[in-house]
Design a protein around this motif. Structure first.
Motif, mmCIF file in Angstrom:
data_model
loop_
_atom_site.group_PDB
_atom_site.id
_atom_site.type_symbol
_atom_site.label_atom_id
_atom_site.label_comp_id
_atom_site.label_asym_id
_atom_site.label_seq_id
_atom_site.Cartn_x
_atom_site.Cartn_y
_atom_site.Cartn_z
ATOM 1 N N ILE A 153 1.635 29.888 32.901
ATOM 2 C CA ILE A 153 2.110 28.544 32.575
ATOM 3 C C ILE A 153 3.177 28.657 31.500
ATOM 4 O O ILE A 153 2.976 29.314 30.479
ATOM 5 C CB ILE A 153 0.958 27.644 32.102
ATOM 6 C CG1 ILE A 153 -0.006 27.426 33.259
ATOM 7 C CG2 ILE A 153 1.483 26.318 31.582
ATOM 8 C CD1 ILE A 153 -1.228 26.624 32.916
ATOM 9 N N ARG A 164 6.164 26.466 29.131
ATOM 10 C CA ARG A 164 6.574 25.145 28.645
ATOM 11 C C ARG A 164 7.856 25.274 27.834
ATOM 12 O O ARG A 164 8.064 26.258 27.145
ATOM 13 C CB ARG A 164 5.490 24.535 27.767
ATOM 14 C CG ARG A 164 4.240 24.183 28.521
ATOM 15 C CD ARG A 164 3.237 23.465 27.630
ATOM 16 N NE ARG A 164 1.991 23.265 28.336
ATOM 17 C CZ ARG A 164 0.995 24.139 28.369
ATOM 18 N NH1 ARG A 164 1.104 25.276 27.729
ATOM 19 N NH2 ARG A 164 -0.105 23.877 29.035
ATOM 20 N N ARG A 165 8.681 24.235 27.921
ATOM 21 C CA ARG A 165 9.906 24.161 27.127
ATOM 22 C C ARG A 165 10.326 22.708 27.063
ATOM 23 O O ARG A 165 10.400 22.039 28.094
ATOM 24 C CB ARG A 165 10.999 25.006 27.791
ATOM 25 C CG ARG A 165 12.377 24.840 27.183
ATOM 26 C CD ARG A 165 12.520 25.603 25.868
ATOM 27 N NE ARG A 165 13.895 25.686 25.457
ATOM 28 C CZ ARG A 165 14.451 24.848 24.572
ATOM 29 N NH1 ARG A 165 13.749 23.896 24.026
ATOM 30 N NH2 ARG A 165 15.700 24.983 24.239
ATOM 31 N N GLU A 193 10.230 19.111 27.259
ATOM 32 C CA GLU A 193 9.254 18.213 27.881
ATOM 33 C C GLU A 193 8.761 18.723 29.226
ATOM 34 O O GLU A 193 8.010 18.023 29.902
ATOM 35 C CB GLU A 193 9.868 16.821 28.079
ATOM 36 C CG GLU A 193 10.077 16.058 26.779
ATOM 37 C CD GLU A 193 8.771 15.644 26.120
ATOM 38 O OE1 GLU A 193 7.864 15.170 26.816
ATOM 39 O OE2 GLU A 193 8.662 15.821 24.894
ATOM 40 N N SER A 194 9.175 19.906 29.658
ATOM 41 C CA SER A 194 8.817 20.372 30.998
ATOM 42 C C SER A 194 7.709 21.416 30.950
ATOM 43 O O SER A 194 7.578 22.172 29.989
ATOM 44 C CB SER A 194 10.032 20.930 31.713
ATOM 45 O OG SER A 194 10.453 22.114 31.098
ATOM 46 N N THR A 195 6.916 21.431 32.012
ATOM 47 C CA THR A 195 5.820 22.376 32.176
ATOM 48 C C THR A 195 5.917 22.980 33.567
ATOM 49 O O THR A 195 6.081 22.258 34.546
ATOM 50 C CB THR A 195 4.464 21.671 32.028
ATOM 51 O OG1 THR A 195 4.417 21.038 30.755
ATOM 52 C CG2 THR A 195 3.319 22.650 32.144
ATOM 53 N N ARG A 203 4.071 25.710 36.346
ATOM 54 C CA ARG A 203 2.946 26.556 36.760
ATOM 55 C C ARG A 203 3.481 27.529 37.804
ATOM 56 O O ARG A 203 3.887 27.121 38.889
ATOM 57 C CB ARG A 203 1.828 25.697 37.344
ATOM 58 C CG ARG A 203 0.485 26.358 37.259
ATOM 59 C CD ARG A 203 -0.636 25.417 37.633
ATOM 60 N NE ARG A 203 -0.663 25.290 39.078
ATOM 61 C CZ ARG A 203 -0.786 24.156 39.735
ATOM 62 N NH1 ARG A 203 -0.877 23.017 39.086
ATOM 63 N NH2 ARG A 203 -0.821 24.127 41.046
ATOM 64 N N GLN A 241 13.414 22.939 32.413
ATOM 65 C CA GLN A 241 12.676 23.432 33.564
ATOM 66 C C GLN A 241 12.985 24.895 33.830
ATOM 67 O O GLN A 241 12.080 25.687 34.119
ATOM 68 C CB GLN A 241 12.984 22.580 34.798
ATOM 69 C CG GLN A 241 12.343 21.214 34.726
ATOM 70 C CD GLN A 241 12.481 20.416 36.006
ATOM 71 O OE1 GLN A 241 13.198 20.820 36.922
ATOM 72 N NE2 GLN A 241 11.807 19.293 36.059
ATOM 73 N N SER A 300 11.168 26.922 31.206
ATOM 74 C CA SER A 300 9.720 26.915 31.377
ATOM 75 C C SER A 300 9.310 27.786 32.559
ATOM 76 O O SER A 300 8.288 28.480 32.494
ATOM 77 C CB SER A 300 9.196 25.492 31.545
ATOM 78 O OG SER A 300 9.675 24.908 32.725
ATOM 79 N N GLY A 329 6.870 31.049 32.347
ATOM 80 C CA GLY A 329 5.705 31.123 33.228
ATOM 81 C C GLY A 329 5.707 32.387 34.070
ATOM 82 O O GLY A 329 4.660 33.025 34.261
ATOM 83 N N ARG A 354 7.600 31.427 23.278
ATOM 84 C CA ARG A 354 7.839 30.033 23.640
ATOM 85 C C ARG A 354 8.830 29.438 22.663
ATOM 86 O O ARG A 354 8.689 29.565 21.454
ATOM 87 C CB ARG A 354 6.538 29.235 23.591
ATOM 88 C CG ARG A 354 6.682 27.838 24.209
ATOM 89 C CD ARG A 354 5.977 26.820 23.330
ATOM 90 N NE ARG A 354 5.750 25.537 23.956
ATOM 91 C CZ ARG A 354 6.607 24.529 23.926
ATOM 92 N NH1 ARG A 354 7.761 24.663 23.335
ATOM 93 N NH2 ARG A 354 6.315 23.374 24.476
#
Length: 131
Positions: A9, A11-12, A14-16, A18, A76, A79, A83, A107
């Motif tokens: 997973i 993150r960056r 506001e985006s996540t 998987r 995105q 992130s 991931g 991160r």
């Protein structure tokens, strides 16, 4: 039939994302689209696949599926990159030193600063008028 996969997973802003990595033929799917169609900006696909290059892996030996939500294109991309790096570490713990060398496991904690009362944005103040 169950498929063995490794998940990370990222993150960056506001985006996540998987990210799932499994043995396959080199297909990269992001939100049920081919990655080249999803990330159309020049250089985005190279950035997403940078963890594979840093570890010396071939894209043609893995299938990568990504579900990414929130944020803009840059968030995105970053992130998904994080991931993928975390999924590769779950596959083989020896990759940690190679990925750390390129700062691919760190991160980026920078997020948008909140708006303050009396200001137009986080720090921009209204224009001062003397009269």
């Amino acid at each position: 039939m169950s498929v063995q996969y490794f998940e990370g997973i990222g993150r960056r802003k506001e985006s996540t994302a998987r990210v799932r990595v499994m043995n396959g033929t080199g297909k990269v799917v992001v939100n049920e689209k081919l990655a080249a169609e999803y990330f159309t900006r020049m250089g985005d696909m190279e950035k997403v696949l940078q963890p594979l290059q840093a570890t010396g892996q071939e894209l043609t030996t893995y299938d990568i599926t990504v579900v990414v939500k929130g944020g803009g294109v840059t968030g995105q991309v970053d992130s998904v990159q994080l991931g993928l790096a975390r999924a590769l570490v779950k596959m083989n713990h020896d990759y940690v030193s190679m990925l750390r060398k390129y700062s691919l496991l760190t991160r980026d904690a920078r997020i948008k600063e909140r708006k303050k009362p009396g200001l137009k944005r986080a720090r921009k103040a209204p224009t001062y008028t003397k009269r």
